[in-house]
Design a protein around this motif. Sequence first.
Motif, mmCIF file in Angstrom:
data_model
loop_
_atom_site.group_PDB
_atom_site.id
_atom_site.type_symbol
_atom_site.label_atom_id
_atom_site.label_comp_id
_atom_site.label_asym_id
_atom_site.label_seq_id
_atom_site.Cartn_x
_atom_site.Cartn_y
_atom_site.Cartn_z
ATOM 1 N N LYS A 31 38.830 -78.233 60.388
ATOM 2 C CA LYS A 31 37.789 -77.054 59.724
ATOM 3 C C LYS A 31 37.283 -76.478 60.837
ATOM 4 O O LYS A 31 37.123 -75.157 60.702
ATOM 5 C CB LYS A 31 37.390 -77.618 58.404
ATOM 6 C CG LYS A 31 38.130 -77.964 57.356
ATOM 7 C CD LYS A 31 38.643 -76.672 56.550
ATOM 8 C CE LYS A 31 39.435 -76.866 55.483
ATOM 9 N NZ LYS A 31 40.305 -75.667 55.214
ATOM 10 N N ASP A 32 36.414 -77.023 61.311
ATOM 11 C CA ASP A 32 35.252 -76.467 62.450
ATOM 12 C C ASP A 32 35.558 -76.922 63.448
ATOM 13 O O ASP A 32 34.756 -77.593 64.315
ATOM 14 C CB ASP A 32 33.831 -76.838 61.873
ATOM 15 C CG ASP A 32 32.800 -76.126 62.751
ATOM 16 O OD1 ASP A 32 33.068 -74.927 63.095
ATOM 17 O OD2 ASP A 32 31.837 -76.625 62.671
ATOM 18 N N ILE A 42 30.915 -73.713 71.515
ATOM 19 C CA ILE A 42 31.572 -72.530 70.941
ATOM 20 C C ILE A 42 32.339 -72.795 69.716
ATOM 21 O O ILE A 42 33.396 -73.592 69.553
ATOM 22 C CB ILE A 42 32.598 -71.543 71.969
ATOM 23 C CG1 ILE A 42 31.738 -71.424 73.131
ATOM 24 C CG2 ILE A 42 33.179 -70.513 71.152
ATOM 25 C CD1 ILE A 42 32.632 -70.759 74.353
ATOM 26 N N HIS A 43 31.942 -72.030 68.533
ATOM 27 C CA HIS A 43 32.640 -72.572 67.180
ATOM 28 C C HIS A 43 33.522 -71.266 67.033
ATOM 29 O O HIS A 43 32.903 -70.214 66.345
ATOM 30 C CB HIS A 43 31.702 -72.686 66.140
ATOM 31 C CG HIS A 43 30.704 -74.097 66.618
ATOM 32 N ND1 HIS A 43 30.854 -75.039 65.880
ATOM 33 C CD2 HIS A 43 29.799 -74.245 67.283
ATOM 34 C CE1 HIS A 43 30.222 -75.974 66.331
ATOM 35 N NE2 HIS A 43 29.230 -75.564 67.024
ATOM 36 N N PRO A 44 34.619 -71.260 67.115
ATOM 37 C CA PRO A 44 35.455 -69.642 67.080
ATOM 38 C C PRO A 44 35.364 -69.351 65.660
ATOM 39 O O PRO A 44 35.481 -68.102 65.363
ATOM 40 C CB PRO A 44 36.902 -70.116 67.611
ATOM 41 C CG PRO A 44 36.809 -71.870 67.641
ATOM 42 C CD PRO A 44 35.448 -72.160 67.814
ATOM 43 N N ARG A 47 32.454 -67.755 65.209
ATOM 44 C CA ARG A 47 32.038 -66.893 66.039
ATOM 45 C C ARG A 47 30.528 -67.355 66.457
ATOM 46 O O ARG A 47 29.914 -66.265 66.944
ATOM 47 C CB ARG A 47 32.371 -65.442 65.857
ATOM 48 C CG ARG A 47 33.676 -65.365 65.848
ATOM 49 C CD ARG A 47 33.911 -63.649 65.449
ATOM 50 N NE ARG A 47 33.939 -62.778 66.587
ATOM 51 C CZ ARG A 47 34.420 -62.408 67.543
ATOM 52 N NH1 ARG A 47 35.662 -62.906 67.574
ATOM 53 N NH2 ARG A 47 34.112 -61.633 68.536
ATOM 54 N N LYS A 48 30.185 -68.529 66.857
ATOM 55 C CA LYS A 48 28.775 -68.756 67.093
ATOM 56 C C LYS A 48 28.894 -69.689 68.576
ATOM 57 O O LYS A 48 29.887 -70.414 68.717
ATOM 58 C CB LYS A 48 28.304 -69.775 66.437
ATOM 59 C CG LYS A 48 28.208 -69.331 64.511
ATOM 60 C CD LYS A 48 26.703 -68.689 64.247
ATOM 61 C CE LYS A 48 26.636 -68.291 62.813
ATOM 62 N NZ LYS A 48 25.616 -67.495 62.689
ATOM 63 N N VAL A 49 27.769 -69.319 69.192
ATOM 64 C CA VAL A 49 27.829 -69.915 70.532
ATOM 65 C C VAL A 49 26.537 -70.445 70.566
ATOM 66 O O VAL A 49 25.339 -69.998 70.430
ATOM 67 C CB VAL A 49 27.833 -68.971 71.735
ATOM 68 C CG1 VAL A 49 27.729 -69.578 73.221
ATOM 69 C CG2 VAL A 49 29.418 -68.192 71.665
ATOM 70 N N ILE A 56 22.978 -68.384 70.603
ATOM 71 C CA ILE A 56 22.967 -67.262 71.609
ATOM 72 C C ILE A 56 23.698 -66.136 70.821
ATOM 73 O O ILE A 56 24.887 -66.282 70.425
ATOM 74 C CB ILE A 56 23.671 -67.635 72.652
ATOM 75 C CG1 ILE A 56 23.362 -69.071 73.388
ATOM 76 C CG2 ILE A 56 23.659 -66.594 73.799
ATOM 77 C CD1 ILE A 56 21.620 -68.990 73.614
ATOM 78 N N HIS A 57 23.025 -65.044 70.691
ATOM 79 C CA HIS A 57 23.982 -63.849 69.894
ATOM 80 C C HIS A 57 24.338 -63.141 70.965
ATOM 81 O O HIS A 57 23.558 -62.341 71.800
ATOM 82 C CB HIS A 57 22.458 -63.010 69.322
ATOM 83 C CG HIS A 57 21.956 -64.169 67.931
ATOM 84 N ND1 HIS A 57 22.510 -64.137 66.897
ATOM 85 C CD2 HIS A 57 20.707 -64.946 68.112
ATOM 86 C CE1 HIS A 57 21.724 -65.137 66.339
ATOM 87 N NE2 HIS A 57 20.562 -65.419 66.954
#
Length: 139
Positions: A31-32, A42-44, A47-49, A56-57
């Motif tokens: 799932k994650d 990186i969590h695709p 879309r988070k880094v 990080i935005h």
Amino acid sequence: MEFADNENSTFDEVMELLKKHPNFQKCEMEKDSKLSFPGIEIHPERRKVYCNNKEIHLTAKEYRLLWLLVVNKGQVLTYQQIYEKVWGNISSGGESTAIGYHICNLRDKLYDASPDAPFEIRCVREVGYCFEVHSMQST
């Protein structure tokens, strides 16, 4: 999702066949799922880094650049390859400035969050870029 009458029976047949074989393994993505290297995650799906657990935005282009470089870790990607994958256009040969601009912003954000990051986005002069992870050595 709707099926036509003739499709329903085919679907039902497939499901019955699968029920008859309980050892049939179902493959699913976690799932994650995440891509993780020392100092960066990186969590695709979201879309988070994260660098050292700090979010990080990134802009859409920066995220796509980072994703492309990370999934090709250790490989030098040419300006043409990067431009075609990230921008989705055919390269005409003059894209290195645009790519360099976004790489510079990306590096600033990543290295501000983690100045001693065990990874780098390395420039290969007149060729392209490469994401590299450095081995952690104890002193």
